[in-house]
Motif scaffolding. Structure first.
Motif, mmCIF file in Angstrom:
data_model
loop_
_atom_site.group_PDB
_atom_site.id
_atom_site.type_symbol
_atom_site.label_atom_id
_atom_site.label_comp_id
_atom_site.label_asym_id
_atom_site.label_seq_id
_atom_site.Cartn_x
_atom_site.Cartn_y
_atom_site.Cartn_z
ATOM 1 N N THR A 24 -1.255 27.158 79.910
ATOM 2 C CA THR A 24 -2.268 26.869 78.894
ATOM 3 C C THR A 24 -1.686 26.021 77.771
ATOM 4 O OG1 THR A 24 -3.405 28.951 79.387
ATOM 5 C CG2 THR A 24 -3.918 27.890 77.288
ATOM 6 N N LEU A 25 -0.492 26.370 77.308
ATOM 7 C CA LEU A 25 0.137 25.603 76.225
ATOM 8 C C LEU A 25 0.424 24.167 76.664
ATOM 9 C CD1 LEU A 25 2.610 28.251 74.739
ATOM 10 C CD2 LEU A 25 0.414 27.489 73.807
ATOM 11 N N ALA A 38 -3.625 20.186 85.707
ATOM 12 C CA ALA A 38 -4.574 21.302 85.671
ATOM 13 C C ALA A 38 -4.842 21.826 87.076
ATOM 14 C CB ALA A 38 -5.879 20.857 85.004
ATOM 15 N N ALA A 39 -4.991 20.899 88.036
ATOM 16 C CA ALA A 39 -5.222 21.307 89.422
ATOM 17 C C ALA A 39 -3.994 22.002 90.008
ATOM 18 C CB ALA A 39 -5.602 20.089 90.266
ATOM 19 N N TYR A 40 -2.798 21.512 89.677
ATOM 20 C CA TYR A 40 -1.578 22.184 90.141
ATOM 21 C C TYR A 40 -1.541 23.619 89.632
ATOM 22 C CZ TYR A 40 0.276 17.461 91.119
ATOM 23 O OH TYR A 40 0.481 16.181 91.587
ATOM 24 N N PHE A 41 -1.838 23.788 88.350
ATOM 25 C CA PHE A 41 -1.790 25.122 87.753
ATOM 26 C C PHE A 41 -2.848 26.039 88.374
ATOM 27 C CE2 PHE A 41 -0.128 23.057 83.572
ATOM 28 C CZ PHE A 41 1.097 22.851 84.182
ATOM 29 N N ILE A 42 -4.038 25.506 88.615
ATOM 30 C CA ILE A 42 -5.094 26.307 89.250
ATOM 31 C C ILE A 42 -4.659 26.727 90.649
ATOM 32 C CG2 ILE A 42 -7.437 26.183 90.198
ATOM 33 C CD1 ILE A 42 -8.181 24.443 87.778
ATOM 34 N N LEU A 43 -4.006 25.810 91.370
ATOM 35 C CA LEU A 43 -3.498 26.143 92.700
ATOM 36 C C LEU A 43 -2.539 27.324 92.629
ATOM 37 C CD1 LEU A 43 -3.077 25.417 95.737
ATOM 38 C CD2 LEU A 43 -1.224 23.903 94.986
ATOM 39 N N TRP A 65 4.372 22.382 93.944
ATOM 40 C CA TRP A 65 3.500 23.355 93.287
ATOM 41 C C TRP A 65 2.934 24.361 94.288
ATOM 42 C CZ3 TRP A 65 3.758 24.236 88.366
ATOM 43 C CH2 TRP A 65 4.245 23.232 87.539
ATOM 44 N N LEU A 66 2.820 23.974 95.550
ATOM 45 C CA LEU A 66 2.465 24.942 96.584
ATOM 46 C C LEU A 66 3.538 26.020 96.682
ATOM 47 C CD1 LEU A 66 0.743 25.845 99.069
ATOM 48 C CD2 LEU A 66 2.183 24.325 100.448
ATOM 49 N N ILE A 67 4.812 25.612 96.640
ATOM 50 C CA ILE A 67 5.911 26.575 96.700
ATOM 51 C C ILE A 67 5.886 27.493 95.484
ATOM 52 C CG2 ILE A 67 8.412 26.846 96.765
ATOM 53 C CD1 ILE A 67 7.148 25.764 99.339
ATOM 54 N N ILE A 68 5.576 26.944 94.317
ATOM 55 C CA ILE A 68 5.463 27.785 93.117
ATOM 56 C C ILE A 68 4.288 28.747 93.272
ATOM 57 C CG2 ILE A 68 5.070 27.760 90.613
ATOM 58 C CD1 ILE A 68 6.433 24.977 90.622
ATOM 59 N N GLY A 69 3.222 28.297 93.946
ATOM 60 C CA GLY A 69 2.110 29.199 94.259
ATOM 61 C C GLY A 69 2.548 30.331 95.167
ATOM 62 N N LEU A 70 3.441 30.039 96.120
ATOM 63 C CA LEU A 70 3.998 31.108 96.960
ATOM 64 C C LEU A 70 4.767 32.098 96.094
ATOM 65 C CD1 LEU A 70 5.342 29.226 100.125
ATOM 66 C CD2 LEU A 70 3.049 30.107 99.667
ATOM 67 N N GLN A 71 5.478 31.587 95.080
ATOM 68 C CA GLN A 71 6.178 32.490 94.172
ATOM 69 C C GLN A 71 5.190 33.397 93.449
ATOM 70 O OE1 GLN A 71 7.671 31.415 90.134
ATOM 71 N NE2 GLN A 71 9.707 31.594 91.045
ATOM 72 N N ALA A 72 4.043 32.817 93.040
ATOM 73 C CA ALA A 72 3.034 33.628 92.350
ATOM 74 C C ALA A 72 2.515 34.738 93.267
ATOM 75 C CB ALA A 72 1.883 32.725 91.886
ATOM 76 N N ALA A 73 2.306 34.409 94.549
ATOM 77 C CA ALA A 73 1.865 35.438 95.496
ATOM 78 C C ALA A 73 2.946 36.497 95.675
ATOM 79 C CB ALA A 73 1.516 34.787 96.835
ATOM 80 N N LEU A 74 4.193 36.054 95.774
ATOM 81 C CA LEU A 74 5.307 36.989 95.928
ATOM 82 C C LEU A 74 5.494 37.854 94.684
ATOM 83 C CD1 LEU A 74 7.827 34.562 97.667
ATOM 84 C CD2 LEU A 74 6.851 36.633 98.687
#
Length: 473
Positions: free
Chosen positions: A65-66, A92-97, A390-399
């Motif tokens: 957000t910041l 913004a789309a990367y972050f939403i992903l 950013w997909l890999i960072i999304g995997l981190q979020a799931a993990l």
């Protein structure tokens, strides 16, 4: 959530392979841009805010957000506000992903399927590169000029630049090695080893020095965490293979030549961008305004030894500093440090030798490798590589959510480590905030969005076109 899951697999498998690009006015349209548009569309019309509330309470939300708020301020003073706003939308789309991937990847098996799709796409892209190298060597790839007689060409696969393929392969190889340790079937292990070998061969033939060093760092970190005894034999094997590659040592040694070649080009380029930073230090030139920054400095200062305008600053951090100024750089640093902290925290609480442990180590190692690659590359100018990161960072979020459910006791620390404030910070859980999801504004927005989705579903259910293609009961 089926549509969102489809977008995730589209990014993992289709984006690395779909190389065509068209331009509509100033906007380049490729598979990555299409994927970003799909993310925004699917989240807007299919993902209900009330269902997403649990994943919004995560450490990612505040830095994201910041950064977006800082990006809007930067865009107001940008050289090219339209281009800056386009880059803002991409982030913004990367972050939403990242924030929505945990909604569909709710188990490690699904995460491993996404990684497998990424590896298979990498193998196919590498095969395209091998074909070009063997049968069409006269098609010189970007950056293959003046490399010496030992280097016939550099492969780019389904990418338009060998460096971009190299950056993508760093991600795919590191995640493939991490996933290998989670496999139980011998056939699966053999397939993963074979695929990784193909990816490594392709990476060598990209002759991308930055990606070679980035992979060395990534695999070094991964093995240090999970299998330290493999470090020496694999380092010896890699050294032997590298020394057998024609032109390898010349490419490595050319890193230190600041007077000629691409290293000399980058050193002069960085001087120009540092000079432009001093002109606009607070808010920079605007997100993605790297060419405008170069042009502005060129018009106001005498440049020697620089003829062709670059397509990027060839350094993600310097480019971000020039584009976003101190404000944007600090906002970006907060995002990167948060991701790094989450990675180290997840490893510290993962049950040792578990699937979660190996996958968390793979994501952290991949992230560190790409941070290293950013020293010689402006990643945001490579949409098809950047979206994979950013997909890999999304995997981190799931993990993050999966690991917290099965958190182990903290590992014992040596007295020296226990006394380190830095160590304690990086293995402590990053703070999450529920200010947004607990607010009246969020509740109102969730109700309004829910009604809009219900209305859209109702309209689709009554549509004659939908009925025509729906199976009859």
């Amino acid at each position: 959530m089926t549509a969102l899951l489809g977008v995730v697999f589209f990014i993992a498998f289709v984006v690395p392979l779909a190389s065509p690009e068209i331009r509509i006015g100033p906007i380049p349209i490729d598979a990555a841009i299409i994927a970003l548009g799909l993310i925004m569309l699917v989240v807007a019309v299919r993902v209900r805010l009330k269902d997403a509330a649990p994943v919004l309470v995560s450490p990612y939300l505040l830095p994201f957000t910041l950064f977006l708020l800082a990006g809007l301020i930067i865009t107001l003073t940008a050289f090219d506000p339209i281009q800056s706003f386009q880059m803002w939308l991409r982030y913004a789309a990367y972050f939403i992903l990242v924030l929505t991937i945990p909604l569909v990847l709710t188990g490690t098996d699904r995460i491993k399927q996404v990684i497998s799709a990424l590896v298979i796409a990498g193998v196919l892209s590498s095969m395209v590169g091998f074909y070009m190298f063997l049968f069409q060597p006269d098609v010189i790839q970007i950056g293959a000029y003046n490399l010496g007689p030992d280097i016939a060409n550099r492969i780019a696969g389904t990418f338009t630049d060998a460096n971009w393929l190299g950056e993508y392969l760093v991600i795919a190889i590191t995640m493939a090695v991490a996933t290998f340790f989670t496999l139980r079937s011998n056939m699966s292990k053999i397939a993963m080893v074979g695929g990784t070998a193909i990816l490594l061969g392709a990476l060598f033939l990209t002759y991308s020095r930055g990606s070679w060093l980035a992979l060395g760092l990534a695999l070094g970190v991964l093995l240090f965490i999970v299998k330290r005894w493999l470090l020496i034999p694999l380092a010896a094997l890699a050294a032997g293979a590298a020394l057998a590659l024609p032109g390898f040592m010349d490419r490595i040694l050319s890193i230190f030549s600041a007077s000629s070649g691409t290293a000399g080009f980058r050193s002069r380029l960085w001087e120009i961008y540092l000079g432009e930073f001093t002109v606009n230090p607070l808010t920079g030139t605007g997100l993605g305004n790297f060419l405008e920054a170069f042009t502005h400095f060129n018009l106001t200062h005498t440049i020697t030894g620089m003829i062709t305008p670059p397509f990027s600053a060839h350094n993600y951090y310097l480019g971000s500093l020039v584009d976003g100024g101190i404000l944007g750089f600090l906002a970006l640093a907060l995002v990167l440090v948060t991701i790094l902290r989450i990675g180290t925290y997840l490893i510290s609480i993962s049950p040792k030798k578990s699937t979660l442990f190996y996958l968390n180590a793979g994501v952290l190692a991949t992230f560190l490798g790409m941070l290293a690659n950013g020293l010689t590359s402006s990643l945001y100018t490579h949409p098809r590589v950047f979206i994979i990161l950013w997909l890999i960072i999304g995997l981190q979020a799931a993990l993050f959510f999966l690991t917290k459910k099965e958190a182990a006791d903290r590992p014992s620390l040596t007295p020296v480590m226990a006394g380190s404030a830095i160590v304690r910070v990086f293995i402590s859980e990053p703070r999450s905030y529920d200010t947004l999801t607990g607010s009246a504004i969020f509740s109102w927005a969730a109700k309004v969005q829910g009604r809009l989705i219900d209305g859209l579903d109702s309209a689709l259910d009554s549509s004659h076109l939908v009925k025509l293609f729906s199976p009859r009961k």
